[in-house]
Enzyme design. Structure first.
Site, PDB file in Angstrom:
ATOM      1  N   ARG A   1     -18.468  -7.725  57.802  1.00 35.41           N
ATOM      2  CA  ARG A   1     -19.889  -8.275  56.975  1.00 35.41           C
ATOM      3  C   ARG A   1     -20.082  -8.970  57.290  1.00 35.41           C
ATOM      4  NH1 ARG A   1     -16.867 -10.647  51.782  1.00 35.41           N
ATOM      5  NH2 ARG A   1     -15.426 -12.208  52.444  1.00 35.41           N
TER       6      ARG A   1
ATOM      7  N   ARG B   1      -6.895 -17.526  55.272  1.00 32.99           N
ATOM      8  CA  ARG B   1      -7.585 -17.104  53.735  1.00 32.99           C
ATOM      9  C   ARG B   1      -6.790 -16.508  53.352  1.00 32.99           C
ATOM     10  NH1 ARG B   1     -12.966 -15.022  54.599  1.00 32.99           N
ATOM     11  NH2 ARG B   1     -13.851 -15.197  52.328  1.00 32.99           N
TER      12      ARG B   1
ATOM     13  N   ARG C   1     -20.119 -14.662  57.408  1.00 31.95           N
ATOM     14  CA  ARG C   1     -20.014 -16.080  57.261  1.00 31.95           C
ATOM     15  C   ARG C   1     -19.378 -16.224  57.923  1.00 31.95           C
ATOM     16  NH1 ARG C   1     -18.546 -14.528  51.051  1.00 31.95           N
ATOM     17  NH2 ARG C   1     -16.479 -15.798  51.265  1.00 31.95           N
TER      18      ARG C   1
ATOM     19  N   LYS D   1     -15.191  -8.767  45.480  1.00 36.51           N
ATOM     20  CA  LYS D   1     -15.558  -9.501  44.383  1.00 36.51           C
ATOM     21  C   LYS D   1     -16.755  -9.599  43.737  1.00 36.51           C
ATOM     22  CE  LYS D   1     -13.215 -13.121  45.541  1.00 36.51           C
ATOM     23  NZ  LYS D   1     -12.424 -12.511  46.575  1.00 36.51           N
TER      24      LYS D   1
ATOM     25  N   ARG E   1      -9.008 -19.904  41.704  1.00 40.56           N
ATOM     26  CA  ARG E   1      -7.905 -18.989  42.939  1.00 40.56           C
ATOM     27  C   ARG E   1      -6.761 -19.705  42.455  1.00 40.56           C
ATOM     28  NH1 ARG E   1     -12.266 -19.698  48.019  1.00 40.56           N
ATOM     29  NH2 ARG E   1     -13.363 -17.459  47.006  1.00 40.56           N
TER      30      ARG E   1
END
Ligand SMILES: [Zn+2]
Length: 212
Positions: free
Chosen positions: A125, A167, A158, A13, A86
């Site tokens: 990431r 998540r 992160r 995203k 969300r």
């Protein structure tokens, strides 16, 4: 044009909204980035948000709704919402906000990718704490190892990437129902592919709808 990106964490995203901004001048807006900036500042809003985000949870609707309402007023006619709404209550709030502003959404992109592929992606990431640019230790390496190309500051993982299972569980329970909620506006983008392939599918869809 007004666009929404819906997809699990790590589905691209952030990268897709960056490319929409860079190539088509479509302003992108991630509620999460605003909240992370507030957390960094140590503001009251930031402290409140951190208590949810650090555990991989969503911030309450009143908090995110207020931020979105202020921001959408500022933004022009072209924007993409990255990671908002969300859940269904947030989508209802957005509907009200857009009604007030006399506007509506053109396309909701669903970035679709298998769980296993996501987990692989998130493991590598790394993000710049200053500009928010996202890199990957395998797929999108910075020019100098561990340093942002633009800011030259050390890249970080992160915090919430360590809570990927939580998540994903929340995503399927809370966010995935939006795909049905927006069924008239949904365009599914298969996202287990290169960044350029993924972006090409988005561009094609925009052209097909006469938005480019
Ligand atoms: Zn940077």
């Amino acid at each position: 044009m007004k666009l929404i990106l819906v997809g699990p964490p790590g589905s691209g995203k952030g990268t897709m909204s960056r490319l929409l901004r860079e190539r088509y001048k479509i302003t992108s807006f991630a509620v999460g980035d605003v909240l992370r900036a507030e957390i960094k500042k140590g503001s009251e809003l930031g402290k409140l948000a951190a208590s949810y985000i650090d555990k991989g949870n969503f911030v309450p609707n009143e908090v995110s709704g207020g931020i979105v309402k202020n921001k959408l007023r500022e933004l022009g006619d072209n924007y993409v919402l990255d990671g908002y709404p969300r859940n269904i209550p947030q989508a209802e709030t957005l509907k009200e906000i857009m009604k007030d502003l006399n506007t509506g959404i053109n396309i909701v992109f669903h970035l679709d990718i298998e769980d296993e592929a996501l987990k692989e992606r998130l493991k590598g990431r790394i993000v710049c704490p200053k500009c928010g640019f996202t890199y990957h230790t395998v797929n999108l390496k910075p020019k100098k190892e561990g340093l942002c190309d633009h800011c030259d500051v050390p890249l970080e993982r992160r915090k919430d990437d360590d809570f990927i299972d939580t998540r994903l569980e929340i995503y399927y329970r809370e966010t995935a129902p939006l795909i049905h909620y927006y069924k008239d506006k949904i365009v599914t983008i298969y996202s287990n592919c290169s960044i350029e392939e993924q972006f090409a599918s988005i561009s094609d869809a925009l052209k097909k709808k006469g938005l480019l």
